[in-house]
Design an enzyme around this catalytic site. Structure first.
Site, mmCIF file in Angstrom:
data_model
loop_
_atom_site.group_PDB
_atom_site.id
_atom_site.type_symbol
_atom_site.label_atom_id
_atom_site.label_comp_id
_atom_site.label_asym_id
_atom_site.label_seq_id
_atom_site.Cartn_x
_atom_site.Cartn_y
_atom_site.Cartn_z
ATOM 1 N N HIS A 60 -0.115 3.064 -4.926
ATOM 2 C CA HIS A 60 -0.509 1.738 -5.413
ATOM 3 C C HIS A 60 0.486 0.676 -4.972
ATOM 4 C CE1 HIS A 60 2.189 2.826 -8.801
ATOM 5 N NE2 HIS A 60 2.234 1.543 -9.095
ATOM 6 N N HIS A 62 2.107 -3.250 -6.128
ATOM 7 C CA HIS A 62 2.266 -4.365 -7.062
ATOM 8 C C HIS A 62 2.704 -5.561 -6.229
ATOM 9 C CE1 HIS A 62 1.857 -2.079 -10.719
ATOM 10 N NE2 HIS A 62 2.826 -1.265 -10.366
ATOM 11 N N TYR A 148 10.433 0.088 0.504
ATOM 12 C CA TYR A 148 9.182 -0.659 0.644
ATOM 13 C C TYR A 148 9.042 -1.689 -0.464
ATOM 14 C CZ TYR A 148 8.679 3.737 3.115
ATOM 15 O OH TYR A 148 8.910 4.828 3.908
#
Length: 176
Positions: A60, A62, A148
């Site tokens: 996922h 954000h 990342y």
């Protein structure tokens, strides 16, 4: 059923969570992080937006974005990022009959979660949440260990110290 409505504020700032369809044991986003970056860059060129904070986790993302004045169409940008990323990958994932019938890939969840940022404190709280998320999920023990993330850009600008949050012990894995 709730009457769900998205907030569309031209030039607004939002926090997003965008998930892969099959999250458990899926590292597609970090395995294909260069493709994801290229896709985001291409969408930003056509439909500008500012990335205020960003973290890519295995399954996922954000992000905190600010759109240009007069523009509130974050949905188009996410649709283009998700579809561009998906089209560049070989068709190897499982697809339900519903997804096949509608011509959809089986990579992303159909929807994403967004929150309109209300003020500076809300902004800071969500940016902190973005940056601490890899620790929260047990991927690293220190925020600065996760490659990342926009955290490193914040350190370069002097907003966070390199050791922000230090060593954290996180016993719960998963988002709220």
């Amino acid at each position: 059923m709730p009457n769900y409505r998205r907030a569309f504020v031209p030039g607004g700032t939002w926090f997003f969570t965008v998930n892969l369809l099959e999250g458990k044991n899926n590292d597609l986003l970090i395995r294909e992080v260069d493709l994801l970056r290229e896709t985001v860059r291409a969408v930003k060129q056509r439909y500008p937006f500012q990335i205020d904070a960003w973290v890519v986790l295995p399954e996922h993302i954000h992000a905190v974005w600010t759109l240009p004045p007069g523009d509130a169409d974050f949905s188009k940008r996410w649709r283009l990022i998700k579809s561009g990323f998906s089209r560049a990958l070989p068709l190897t994932e499982y697809r339900s009959s519903v997804r096949k019938a509608s011509g959809e890939r089986g990579i992303w969840q159909r929807h994403f979660w967004e929150h309109l940022i209300r003020d500076e404190k809300d902004f800071e709280r969500h940016v902190d949440y973005v940056h601490v998320n890899p620790v929260k999920h047990g991927l690293v023990s220190q925020v600065n260990q996760w490659p990342y993330s926009s955290f490193h850009r914040y350190v370069e600008k002097g907003i966070y110290p390199e050791n922000w949050c230090g060593e954290l012990e996180v016993s719960i894995k998963g988002d709220e």
